[in-house]
Enzyme design. Structure first.
Site, PDB file in Angstrom:
ATOM      1  N   LYS A  61       1.269  14.380   0.827  1.00 17.83           N
ATOM      2  CA  LYS A  61      -0.084  14.680   0.345  1.00 17.83           C
ATOM      3  C   LYS A  61      -0.246  16.175   0.029  1.00 17.83           C
ATOM      4  O   LYS A  61      -1.157  16.581  -0.658  1.00 17.83           O
ATOM      5  CB  LYS A  61      -1.117  14.248   1.377  1.00 17.83           C
ATOM      6  CG  LYS A  61      -1.173  12.725   1.594  1.00 17.83           C
ATOM      7  CD  LYS A  61      -2.196  12.347   2.659  1.00 17.83           C
ATOM      8  CE  LYS A  61      -2.161  10.878   3.047  1.00 17.83           C
ATOM      9  NZ  LYS A  61      -2.868  10.001   2.088  1.00 17.83           N
ATOM     10  N   LYS A 119      -7.892  13.983   4.521  1.00 15.06           N
ATOM     11  CA  LYS A 119      -6.999  12.816   4.470  1.00 15.06           C
ATOM     12  C   LYS A 119      -5.996  12.995   5.597  1.00 15.06           C
ATOM     13  O   LYS A 119      -5.944  14.067   6.209  1.00 15.06           O
ATOM     14  CB  LYS A 119      -6.280  12.726   3.124  1.00 15.06           C
ATOM     15  CG  LYS A 119      -5.641  14.063   2.682  1.00 15.06           C
ATOM     16  CD  LYS A 119      -5.095  14.012   1.271  1.00 15.06           C
ATOM     17  CE  LYS A 119      -6.126  14.155   0.187  1.00 15.06           C
ATOM     18  NZ  LYS A 119      -6.321  12.948  -0.606  1.00 15.06           N
ATOM     19  N   ARG A 120      -5.185  11.958   5.884  1.00 16.50           N
ATOM     20  CA  ARG A 120      -4.159  12.148   6.899  1.00 16.50           C
ATOM     21  C   ARG A 120      -3.235  13.296   6.516  1.00 16.50           C
ATOM     22  O   ARG A 120      -3.051  13.600   5.345  1.00 16.50           O
ATOM     23  CB  ARG A 120      -3.345  10.857   7.064  1.00 16.50           C
ATOM     24  CG  ARG A 120      -4.065   9.815   7.896  1.00 16.50           C
ATOM     25  CD  ARG A 120      -4.355  10.280   9.307  1.00 16.50           C
ATOM     26  NE  ARG A 120      -3.149  10.262  10.105  1.00 16.50           N
ATOM     27  CZ  ARG A 120      -2.889   9.370  11.055  1.00 16.50           C
ATOM     28  NH1 ARG A 120      -3.782   8.450  11.366  1.00 16.50           N
ATOM     29  NH2 ARG A 120      -1.759   9.409  11.729  1.00 16.50           N
ATOM     30  N   HIS A 157       0.802  -1.233   0.000  1.00 15.44           N
ATOM     31  CA  HIS A 157       0.000   0.000   0.000  1.00 15.44           C
ATOM     32  C   HIS A 157       0.827   1.271   0.000  1.00 15.44           C
ATOM     33  O   HIS A 157       0.311   2.338   0.367  1.00 15.44           O
ATOM     34  CB  HIS A 157      -0.918   0.039   1.220  1.00 15.44           C
ATOM     35  CG  HIS A 157      -1.983  -1.006   1.235  1.00 15.44           C
ATOM     36  ND1 HIS A 157      -3.256  -0.779   0.761  1.00 15.44           N
ATOM     37  CD2 HIS A 157      -1.973  -2.276   1.672  1.00 15.44           C
ATOM     38  CE1 HIS A 157      -3.987  -1.874   0.921  1.00 15.44           C
ATOM     39  NE2 HIS A 157      -3.213  -2.806   1.473  1.00 15.44           N
ATOM     40  N   LYS A 210     -14.477   8.460  -3.475  1.00 19.43           N
ATOM     41  CA  LYS A 210     -15.711   8.803  -2.757  1.00 19.43           C
ATOM     42  C   LYS A 210     -16.255  10.148  -3.230  1.00 19.43           C
ATOM     43  O   LYS A 210     -17.464  10.312  -3.430  1.00 19.43           O
ATOM     44  CB  LYS A 210     -15.453   8.842  -1.243  1.00 19.43           C
ATOM     45  CG  LYS A 210     -15.101   7.471  -0.671  1.00 19.43           C
ATOM     46  CD  LYS A 210     -14.510   7.530   0.746  1.00 19.43           C
ATOM     47  CE  LYS A 210     -13.827   6.197   1.075  1.00 19.43           C
ATOM     48  NZ  LYS A 210     -12.930   6.274   2.239  1.00 19.43           N
ATOM     49  N   THR A 232      -8.382   6.746  -1.753  1.00 17.36           N
ATOM     50  CA  THR A 232      -9.731   6.214  -1.906  1.00 17.36           C
ATOM     51  C   THR A 232     -10.745   7.332  -1.662  1.00 17.36           C
ATOM     52  O   THR A 232     -11.867   7.267  -2.160  1.00 17.36           O
ATOM     53  CB  THR A 232      -9.996   5.054  -0.924  1.00 17.36           C
ATOM     54  OG1 THR A 232      -9.493   5.419   0.364  1.00 17.36           O
ATOM     55  CG2 THR A 232      -9.309   3.785  -1.388  1.00 17.36           C
TER      56      THR A 232
HETATM   57  C1  26V Z   1       2.934   4.953   6.630  1.00 18.17           C
HETATM   58  C2  26V Z   1       3.986   5.730   6.985  1.00 18.17           C
HETATM   59  C3  26V Z   1       4.702   5.409   8.203  1.00 18.17           C
HETATM   60  C4  26V Z   1       6.052   6.025   8.243  1.00 18.17           C
HETATM   61  C5  26V Z   1       6.014   7.455   7.845  1.00 18.17           C
HETATM   62  C6  26V Z   1       5.450   7.692   6.511  1.00 18.17           C
HETATM   63  C7  26V Z   1       4.317   6.822   6.199  1.00 18.17           C
HETATM   64  C8  26V Z   1       3.573   7.090   5.094  1.00 18.17           C
HETATM   65  C9  26V Z   1       2.522   6.303   4.753  1.00 18.17           C
HETATM   66  C10 26V Z   1       2.211   5.235   5.515  1.00 18.17           C
HETATM   67  C11 26V Z   1       1.029   4.406   5.156  1.00 18.17           C
HETATM   68  C12 26V Z   1       1.395   3.128   4.542  1.00 18.17           C
HETATM   69  C13 26V Z   1       0.232   2.259   4.248  1.00 18.17           C
HETATM   70  C14 26V Z   1      -1.019   2.986   3.865  1.00 18.17           C
HETATM   71  O1  26V Z   1      -1.825   3.338   4.690  1.00 18.17           O
HETATM   72  N1  26V Z   1      -1.236   3.190   2.577  1.00 18.17           N
HETATM   73  C15 26V Z   1      -2.438   3.782   2.021  1.00 18.17           C
HETATM   74  O2  26V Z   1      -3.266   2.714   1.604  1.00 18.17           O
HETATM   75  C16 26V Z   1      -4.459   3.153   0.976  1.00 18.17           C
HETATM   76  C17 26V Z   1      -5.276   1.934   0.663  1.00 18.17           C
HETATM   77  O3  26V Z   1      -4.629   1.166  -0.294  1.00 18.17           O
HETATM   78  C18 26V Z   1      -4.137   3.960  -0.252  1.00 18.17           C
HETATM   79  O4  26V Z   1      -5.330   4.423  -0.830  1.00 18.17           O
HETATM   80  C19 26V Z   1      -3.243   5.137   0.106  1.00 18.17           C
HETATM   81  O5  26V Z   1      -2.851   5.810  -1.067  1.00 18.17           O
HETATM   82  C20 26V Z   1      -2.030   4.648   0.861  1.00 18.17           C
HETATM   83  O6  26V Z   1      -1.262   5.741   1.351  1.00 18.17           O
END
Ligand code: 26V
Length: 834
Positions: free
Chosen positions: A575, A569-570, A378, A683, A679
């Protein structure tokens, strides 16, 4: 796949009533009233007149739940009987949102329940608002898991979702002086009527200790001698399909101290130590980890991961399979889907169970494992790819570390056979990395073990193959695939936007909610002025509804006649909430400098919703700046109320369901190549907002489907991003070259949004100017130009509405039912079980 209870009739009962569920569903208003009152009496111990709103909410929930239970039990029986292949979805997060409305909709009871409560003098709407959503996820990944299990139930595909019942979900966000303050999310404090705890079915999960070899009738075998253990208590939740009589199971595990541990310590007379030990064990499922600036070095997190996958695998093998099941047939019976790397420790656990516990030989076990797992990635951000230090793994899960080493050893032998002694390549592909410390790359382990590996949007899957795992793609032809994400239209269209849903049903008739490609038929309606007027009225009504919600919740007002421009979003630098903010500051600066007359500005309300990880300092500072800009812009009379910035705190699924249907413009502005899919973008489009976005993630596919005329594309493409980065990105050149940009940055740097204190936002300014991996300034001018096009387009309301309708009509592809079909066809091979 079957549910929690012992096989039906395992008691040897012969009475016909004992052989099937006996609950008679309340399918009339009178029946519903009776059952509701009974639940108030029996479950809450109160009469209607003595009940408080929470009593009534819980009694209502029980009444709906009772109705679904009959279907649930029946499904479990059927699934046990057919032993059809099912999906075990392993996910550390499920961001479910509120349950009441969804369960009413799924069971078709909405009208009956509304009338029944009205007959008792109760407004069901008030009870709805009492439900605290289970926020057991961080963002897109957790919400995706919730959408997927909804679709699987709706498509009658056998599935158990496995995860963790965090006692505290994602933190509750408040603002103090514009800064984020986190509060614990005590979502269980008023009771949780949707769950079925099964303490009697707890599993014992072990940790620590050491490994040893022993002689097993002439064969040397390995075994794990653990050091300590905890109990994993299952809590079951119903996952009803949409009006199809199907109910699947979500099983979340909660940690409890083991009795033996307690007893040992109690017997030694050390009460304090006993309590400490209990707290230690129960900490495992205490709190959801907020995705942080660094995922490494979190021992408790690894404990959580192993805790839930070990319990889930055992649950499946011991309770879902018929006795004497031939384990070599497992690939015909189950697929474990790994939702990102969080559950990947399931791979060595599965190998350990098959070899050490079930006595299978290594090669046979490995062949089965490679067919029973599949992995979804992801992210592309290197810092988000999980690694665990060998030191920590060896301490916590010594046997698993040995197994990982062996998997790696055999894998690297095969790599050498194929590519020769290319040491560079071997180092790059090794599951064990040596730098900066020896550690296990969980994404590599998942890739080696998985039958398939998928990304979550076309572009993301392509970049995953080309940039992140190219050697693996070469080594395993056919292993990599794409499944573009989707969202459940039940929650995000039907429930969130009942008026739009009504309009669509008026036009197309029923059935579209489970066959979203039918929305294509709306294309013709886009040309019909009456339909456009009705569609515009729905949008206006949704804005009024949002206004009511924000007024009650935060005291905010959404002004009439404003375009609603939403970015939710986060909060992450990639982003680029900062890009949105620079646009706002530019518009504001134009007015206060006199360059633009306020009366010439297209009125806009900018809405942000975003949580920052508690340890992510830059993200928190950006939140502070958004709030600071908001309070200055909103209070400046020179703006004449034409620009407004609103940042309701604690963005969550419930708020999303109110915001998204009201939005005109959807902001999807990540740096190309960084957002795996998104996602939220789907929406918004399905609720008739137009997107301003980069060529990133699923935006690419949205634009292809809705057409260039109905999408505001801007910014560098991924290859352009790479090119500029390789040449050397110098933000100051962009700053120098663009007057508007310079003035916006200077205004922030001047302290205009911090009472003259230049130091408060200096770290943001210097990051943008000297140290920004996400190249905000490089895309600024393209973004401003695209926003000018948005303003021009919005001036023609009728043409805008036409585009909005075409967005809805052409985005049926983004139903999570379609995502599930793709997984089923390409990865799982789990047909609906009828
Ligand atoms: C985690 C971390 C942790 C360390 C610091 C930076 C960072 C950045 C992103 C993440 C998230 C990783 C996994 C995640 O939540 N991905 C999200 O998954 C969604 C569902 O597939 C997708 O729509 C998003 O684009 C994606 O960021």
């Amino acid at each position: 796949m079957t549910g929690p209870t012992a096989p039906s009739n395992s008691t040897g009962a012969t009475h016909p009533l004992a052989l099937a569920p006996v609950i008679a569903p309340p399918s009339t208003v009178d029946g519903f009233v009776r059952e509701f009152l009974q639940n108030l009496n029996l479950e809450r111990g109160v009469t209607l007149s003595a009940s408080n709103p929470n009593d009534r909410y819980i009694a209502l929930a029980y009444t709906v739940r009772d109705y679904l239970v009959a279907r649930w039990l029946e499904d479990q029986r059927r699934q046990r009987e057919t032993q059809a292949k099912g999906v075990c979805y392993l996910s550390a997060e499920y961001l479910l949102g509120r349950q009441l409305d969804n369960n009413l909709l799924a069971s078709g009871l909405t009208d009956i329940a509304t009338d029944a409560l009205a007959a008792c003098g109760i407004d069901i709407g008030e009870l709805r608002e009492l439900e605290v959503e289970p926020g057991l996820g961080n963002g897109g990944l957790g919400r995706l898991a919730a959408c997927f299990i909804d679709s699987l139930a709706t498509m009658s595909v056998p599935n158990v979702g496995y995860g963790i019942r965090y006692e505290y979900g994602i933190f509750r966000q408040t603002f103090v002086g514009g800064q984020q303050v986190e509060q614990p999310d005590a979502w269980l404090s008023l009771g949780s009527p949707w769950e079925f705890p099964h303490p009697e079915a707890a599993q014992t999960i072990s940790f620590g200790g050491h490994t040893e070899t022993y002689d097993d009738g002439g064969v040397t075998r390995n075994r794990w001698v653990p050091g300590w253990d905890v109990e994993a208590v299952p809590y079951n939740y119903m996952v009803p399909g949409y009006q199809n009589g199907r109910v699947n199971t979500l099983r979340l595990w909660s940690a409890k101290a083991t009795n033996s541990f307690d007893l040992r310590v109690f017997n030694s007379g050390d009460y304090e130590e006993a309590v400490r030990a209990q707290t230690f064990a129960e900490n495992i499922s205490k709190v959801l980890y907020p995705e942080d600036s660094t995922p490494q070095g979190k021992e408790l997190r690894l404990q959580q991961q192993y805790f839930f996958v070990a319990a889930s695998i055992r649950d499946f093998l011991d309770h879902q399979l018929l006795p004497d099941f031939d384990l070599t047939k497992l690939p015909e019976r189950v697929i474990f889907q790994l939702n990102d790397t969080h559950p990947v420790i399931a791979v060595p656990e599965f190998m350990r169970v098959l070899t050490d516990e079930k006595g299978m030989d290594w090669d046979a076990a490995w062949a089965i494992t490679q067919q029973c797992f599949a992995y979804t990635c992801h992210t592309l951000l290197p810092e988000a790819l999980e690694v665990w230090s060998v030191d920590l793994l060896g301490r916590l899960l010594p046997r698993h570390l040995e197994i990982i080493y062996r998997i790696n050893e055999e894998f690297l032998v095969a790599v050498r056979e194929r590519f020769g002694d290319d040491e560079m390549r071997i180092r790059n592909m090794s599951i064990i990395s040596e730098f900066p410390e020896r550690s296990v790359r969980m994404a590599y382990l998942a890739t080696v073990a998985g039958a398939k590996v998928n990304g979550v949007a076309e572009l993301h899957s392509q970049l995953l193959r080309d940039k992140v795992l190219p050697d693996f793609d070469e080594f395993y032809p056919g292993k990599f695939t794409n499944v573009t994400n989707g969202i459940t239209p039940r929650r995000f269209v039907r429930l969130a936007n009942p008026q739009l849903s009504g309009l669509i049903t008026e036009a197309l008739g029923g059935g579209w909610l489970t066959d979203m490609e039918r929305l294509r038929e709306l294309e013709a309606y886009a040309e019909d002025p009456d339909f456009r007027a009705a569609f515009a009225e729905v949008k206006a009504a949704n804005k009024r509804r949002l206004n009511d919600v924000l007024l009650a919740r935060d005291g905010f007002e959404v002004s009439d006649g404003h375009m609603l421009d939403v970015m939710v979003k986060r909060l992450h630098e990639y982003k680029r909430q900062m890009l949105k903010l620079l646009h706002i500051v530019t518009a504001y600066e134009g007015i206060v400098s006199g360059a633009v007359a306020a009366s010439d500005v297209q009125p806009r309300t900018f809405i942000f919703g975003a949580k920052a990880a508690p340890g992510y300092a830059m993200a928190k500072r950006i939140i502070h700046l958004i709030n600071a800009v908001g309070s200055v812009v909103n209070d400046d009379p020179r703006v004449e109320g034409r620009l407004k910035v609103l940042f309701p705190p604690n963005y969550n699924v419930t708020l999303a369901e109110r915001l998204i249907p009201a939005a005109d413009l959807s902001e999807q502005i990540s740096l190309a190549g960084k957002e795996a899919s998104g996602t939220g973008n789907m929406k918004f489009a399905l609720n008739g907002a137009l997107t301003i976005g980069t060529d990133d993630g699923a935006n690419v596919e949205i634009r292809q489907l809705v057409g260039d005329d109905n999408f505001f594309l801007f910014g560098m493409s991924e290859p352009e991003v790479e090119g500029l980065w390789a040449r050397g990105y110098k933000p100051s050149e962009f700053y120098q070259a663009d007057d508007h940009l310079r003035r916006a940055i200077d205004l922030i740097a001047s302290g205009a949004f911090s009472d003259g204190d230049k130091s408060v936002f200096e770290p943001i300014v210097s990051n943008l100017l000297y140290d920004d991996r996400f190249m905000v300034l490089a895309d600024y001018s393209a973004y401003i130009d695209a926003q000018a096009k948005v303003d021009a387009a919005y001036a023609d309301q009728d043409a805008w509405t036409r585009s909005a309708i075409l967005n809805v009509a052409r985005c049926g592809f983004f139903s999570s039912d379609r995502s599930m079909r793709d997984y089923i066809e390409r990865i799982w091979h789990t047909p609906p079980s009828l």
